[in-house]
Design an enzyme around this catalytic site. Structure first.
Site, PDB file in Angstrom:
ATOM      1  N   GLU A 155      14.285  -3.224  10.963  1.00 13.95           N
ATOM      2  CA  GLU A 155      15.317  -2.869   9.993  1.00 13.95           C
ATOM      3  C   GLU A 155      16.709  -2.885  10.639  1.00 13.95           C
ATOM      4  OE1 GLU A 155      11.391  -0.835   9.170  1.00 13.95           O
ATOM      5  OE2 GLU A 155      12.743  -1.028  10.884  1.00 13.95           O
TER       6      GLU A 155
ATOM      7  N   ASP B  34       0.805  -1.221   0.000  1.00 13.35           N
ATOM      8  CA  ASP B  34       0.000   0.000   0.000  1.00 13.35           C
ATOM      9  C   ASP B  34       0.837   1.270   0.000  1.00 13.35           C
ATOM     10  OD1 ASP B  34       0.914  -0.381   2.564  1.00 13.35           O
ATOM     11  OD2 ASP B  34      -0.983   0.049   3.555  1.00 13.35           O
TER      12      ASP B  34
END
Length: 340
Positions: free
Chosen positions: A284, A199
């Site tokens: 991350e 998205d």
């Protein structure tokens, strides 16, 4: 199969198309021959021949369909493999079943269709692959791999949970990483891995920026973390910190959309994966730390991190209150018999 092998294969498209034409010719010939046989036979033999002809035609049509599908998977539009000298970009996307899933995937698919030498690794958060995703990929014209792995219930968000409460797409991204490691004979070792949410909004410039990465590339991400933009702090052409409102002390305070990794890093660090146990916002950092990455290894992209080429847009939850009312009234849903 390497990029060069795939390129060579695409150069043989004319041969495959010729075979399709021959199949079509054979179908017509077989139909005519069968009719002539039927005209000169009695009723008993006519029924036998009619059944046999029908089965043969069905088998040939299936073969033709499979050949057309193979052409699509190899990129029947040559744009996807036009530049044999370009490194492959492996886009790993986690997806799960929500009312807006197809709309999100179609939008991302349309963006990726403009990027040459791209391989889409689409991973469903599901126990089984769905027809919705399978059919979308088959019609995409992209080179793709369709995978699936379910997230354990205890790690799934509840309907009332905020999006940040639990890490999302962890096992699905890991499935994409594992696929790269398990398919060394066809993976481009000079390629780049990018984790693209379904998205988000992506500029085509972003893919050109990441194409030549030798280590880890970084760039700004718009509309994330409650601010207009989060980005690396760059001094003298190198990353010295992070311009972000939340936890700027993280070693790599970047959004998932804000970095890409050279394939070799994953191959050289075979145990590096995302973790379901990572703290909020540390997916991350934990991954890059496992691969021994430091700030000095980061390659500054997007004009010294001054341009926004990706936005962390989010699709609104679909308003389906009328659907709920229809169900209460015992009426059929509006999408009965149609895929939305």
């Amino acid at each position: 199969m390497s990029i060069r092998q795939l390129t060579t294969l695409l150069k043989r498209r004319n041969t495959i198309l010729l075979l399709l034409c021959l199949v079509a010719f054979y179908l017509i010939w077989f139909q005519l021959a069968g009719l002539r046989i039927l005209e000169g036979s009695d009723g008993h033999h006519s029924d036998q021949w009619e059944e046999r002809v029908s089965k043969e035609l069905q088998a040939l049509r299936l073969q033709a369909s499979q050949m057309r599908e193979q052409l699509t998977r190899l990129g029947s539009d040559p744009a996807h493999w036009r530049h044999a000298d370009l490194a492959t970009i492996y886009v790993v996307t986690a997806t799960h079943a929500v009312p807006t899933q197809k709309a999100d995937l179609v939008r991302l698919m349309n963006t990726l269709s403009h990027v040459p030498n791209l391989h889409w690794l689409l991973v469903e958060d599901a126990a089984h692959k769905t027809d919705l995703v399978r059919n979308l990929l088959r019609r995409s014209g992209l080179v793709y791999t369709h995978l699936n792995v379910p997230t354990p219930p205890e790690y799934k968000l509840k309907p009332t949970d905020p999006r940040w409460k639990k890490p999302r797409g962890v096992l699905q991204r890991n499935a994409g990483i594992s696929w790269l490691r398990e398919n060394l004979e066809i993976v481009d070792a000079n390629g780049v891995v990018y984790f693209a949410d379904d998205d988000n909004t992506y500029s085509l410039e972003l893919f050109a920026e990441m194409r030549d990465l030798q280590s880890v590339g970084v760039w700004p991400v718009g509309l994330v973390g409650g601010v207009m933009v989060e980005r690396p702090q760059v001094t003298g052409g190198r990353v010295t910190g992070w311009l972000t409102h939340w936890r700027s002390d993280r070693a790599f305070a970047t959004d998932m959309a804000g970095f890409a990794v050279n394939v070799r890093l994953f191959l050289n660090h075979p145990t590096a994966l995302f973790s379901l146990e990572s703290q909020r916002g540390f997916l991350e950092t934990d991954l890059l730390t496992q691969m021994g990455v430091t700030l000095d290894d980061l390659e500054v992209k997007a004009d010294q991190c001054t341009k926004v080429l990706v936005w962390h847009t989010q699709t609104l939850k679909a308003d389906l209150k009328i659907e709920k009312q229809l169900a209460k009234e015992g009426k059929a849903p509006s999408n009965a018999g149609i895929e939305v």
